[in-house]
Design a protein around this motif. Sequence first.
Motif, PDB file in Angstrom:
ATOM      1  N   LEU A 127     -26.609  17.620  75.210  1.00 15.27           N
ATOM      2  CA  LEU A 127     -25.215  17.182  75.384  1.00 15.27           C
ATOM      3  C   LEU A 127     -25.143  15.684  75.655  1.00 15.27           C
ATOM      4  O   LEU A 127     -24.238  14.985  75.159  1.00 15.27           O
ATOM      5  CB  LEU A 127     -24.572  17.959  76.536  1.00 15.27           C
ATOM      6  CG  LEU A 127     -24.343  19.448  76.286  1.00 15.27           C
ATOM      7  CD1 LEU A 127     -23.825  20.123  77.560  1.00 15.27           C
ATOM      8  CD2 LEU A 127     -23.358  19.661  75.141  1.00 15.27           C
ATOM      9  N   PHE A 128     -26.101  15.177  76.436  1.00 16.15           N
ATOM     10  CA  PHE A 128     -26.138  13.743  76.752  1.00 16.15           C
ATOM     11  C   PHE A 128     -26.279  12.907  75.478  1.00 16.15           C
ATOM     12  O   PHE A 128     -25.522  11.955  75.256  1.00 16.15           O
ATOM     13  CB  PHE A 128     -27.295  13.479  77.703  1.00 16.15           C
ATOM     14  CG  PHE A 128     -27.497  12.033  78.044  1.00 16.15           C
ATOM     15  CD1 PHE A 128     -26.578  11.339  78.833  1.00 16.15           C
ATOM     16  CD2 PHE A 128     -28.603  11.349  77.566  1.00 16.15           C
ATOM     17  CE1 PHE A 128     -26.763  10.007  79.139  1.00 16.15           C
ATOM     18  CE2 PHE A 128     -28.795  10.013  77.869  1.00 16.15           C
ATOM     19  CZ  PHE A 128     -27.879   9.342  78.662  1.00 16.15           C
ATOM     20  N   VAL A 129     -27.231  13.278  74.633  1.00 15.48           N
ATOM     21  CA  VAL A 129     -27.453  12.541  73.377  1.00 15.48           C
ATOM     22  C   VAL A 129     -26.242  12.690  72.457  1.00 15.48           C
ATOM     23  O   VAL A 129     -25.814  11.717  71.803  1.00 15.48           O
ATOM     24  CB  VAL A 129     -28.728  13.030  72.675  1.00 15.48           C
ATOM     25  CG1 VAL A 129     -28.869  12.404  71.290  1.00 15.48           C
ATOM     26  CG2 VAL A 129     -29.955  12.717  73.520  1.00 15.48           C
ATOM     27  N   HIS A 130     -25.676  13.903  72.412  1.00 14.58           N
ATOM     28  CA  HIS A 130     -24.509  14.142  71.563  1.00 14.58           C
ATOM     29  C   HIS A 130     -23.344  13.232  71.937  1.00 14.58           C
ATOM     30  O   HIS A 130     -22.720  12.603  71.064  1.00 14.58           O
ATOM     31  CB  HIS A 130     -24.088  15.609  71.678  1.00 14.58           C
ATOM     32  CG  HIS A 130     -22.761  15.904  71.054  1.00 14.58           C
ATOM     33  ND1 HIS A 130     -22.552  15.915  69.687  1.00 14.58           N
ATOM     34  CD2 HIS A 130     -21.541  16.185  71.619  1.00 14.58           C
ATOM     35  CE1 HIS A 130     -21.286  16.189  69.431  1.00 14.58           C
ATOM     36  NE2 HIS A 130     -20.655  16.362  70.593  1.00 14.58           N
ATOM     37  N   PHE A 131     -23.052  13.146  73.232  1.00 10.41           N
ATOM     38  CA  PHE A 131     -21.921  12.324  73.664  1.00 10.41           C
ATOM     39  C   PHE A 131     -22.221  10.832  73.555  1.00 10.41           C
ATOM     40  O   PHE A 131     -21.307  10.018  73.355  1.00 10.41           O
ATOM     41  CB  PHE A 131     -21.507  12.695  75.087  1.00 10.41           C
ATOM     42  CG  PHE A 131     -20.814  14.025  75.175  1.00 10.41           C
ATOM     43  CD1 PHE A 131     -19.627  14.247  74.505  1.00 10.41           C
ATOM     44  CD2 PHE A 131     -21.363  15.068  75.916  1.00 10.41           C
ATOM     45  CE1 PHE A 131     -18.978  15.470  74.572  1.00 10.41           C
ATOM     46  CE2 PHE A 131     -20.734  16.295  75.991  1.00 10.41           C
ATOM     47  CZ  PHE A 131     -19.542  16.505  75.311  1.00 10.41           C
ATOM     48  N   LEU A 132     -23.477  10.454  73.674  1.00  9.32           N
ATOM     49  CA  LEU A 132     -23.836   9.056  73.444  1.00  9.32           C
ATOM     50  C   LEU A 132     -23.500   8.643  72.021  1.00  9.32           C
ATOM     51  O   LEU A 132     -22.967   7.552  71.773  1.00  9.32           O
ATOM     52  CB  LEU A 132     -25.330   8.832  73.703  1.00  9.32           C
ATOM     53  CG  LEU A 132     -25.790   8.634  75.147  1.00  9.32           C
ATOM     54  CD1 LEU A 132     -27.293   8.417  75.188  1.00  9.32           C
ATOM     55  CD2 LEU A 132     -25.077   7.455  75.800  1.00  9.32           C
TER      56      LEU A 132
END
Length: 237
Positions: A51-56
């Motif tokens: 999720l962190f990479v996706h939102f980045l």
Amino acid sequence: MRIFSLLSLFLLTGCNLRVLNPKSDTAEKITNLIYLSFGLMMLVFVVVMILFVHFLKKYKETPERLNEIPGDGKESKRLEVTWTVLPILLLAVLAVPTVKATYDMTSQVSGDGGEAEAEDAITIDVVGRQYNWEFTYENGKKSVNELVLPVNQKANFKLTSEDVIHSFWVPKLSGKIDVLPGEETRLSFTPRGAGVYQGKCAEFCGAEHTQMRFETKVVSQTEFQQWLKNGVEEEGE
């Protein structure tokens, strides 16, 4: 922080006091709990990182979005229920086997205060004191800092302390259990492999706490019976 703690645990298993190398039924349950908790932790970690990479990527600043101000998000009951229910489910998955294993460790004491011990189990009285462990067997034999057990036979322990709080721990055979002055605590396990296993006091109990160690020797039934008779017969003579 949790990952660092588990990595430290794996590194420490290179010492004699290995936690992830179970040699009894109880130790195997505890090891399975460690693996289960690690698996759940890694599951949460992977999901959070995805999720962190996706939102980045999704909200990365670009020339087209340089002056764009995102609007307020709308409430989502589905998301709120999801991130409320999921942690509860994860805790339940971990809590149920943890509670079961904890009760299994002291299962020799029934609810009415009587003992529900296996017929072929041996009972050993354990006294912790600064700075040694004394073991007394059913035939009266005593040993200090040397615990001898028969392989594949259940051992029930009745533990107490003569002075301060100690903690009885044989990593390959059982979990830690507090040994309290003036009170009796119970522990049981069945050794599954012959060998010599290191035990110690896992509760700081004074200046020589580090010296409060003992050896647990798991031997065959024949060797155990012979060891049990040695010394006692001589005293009887």
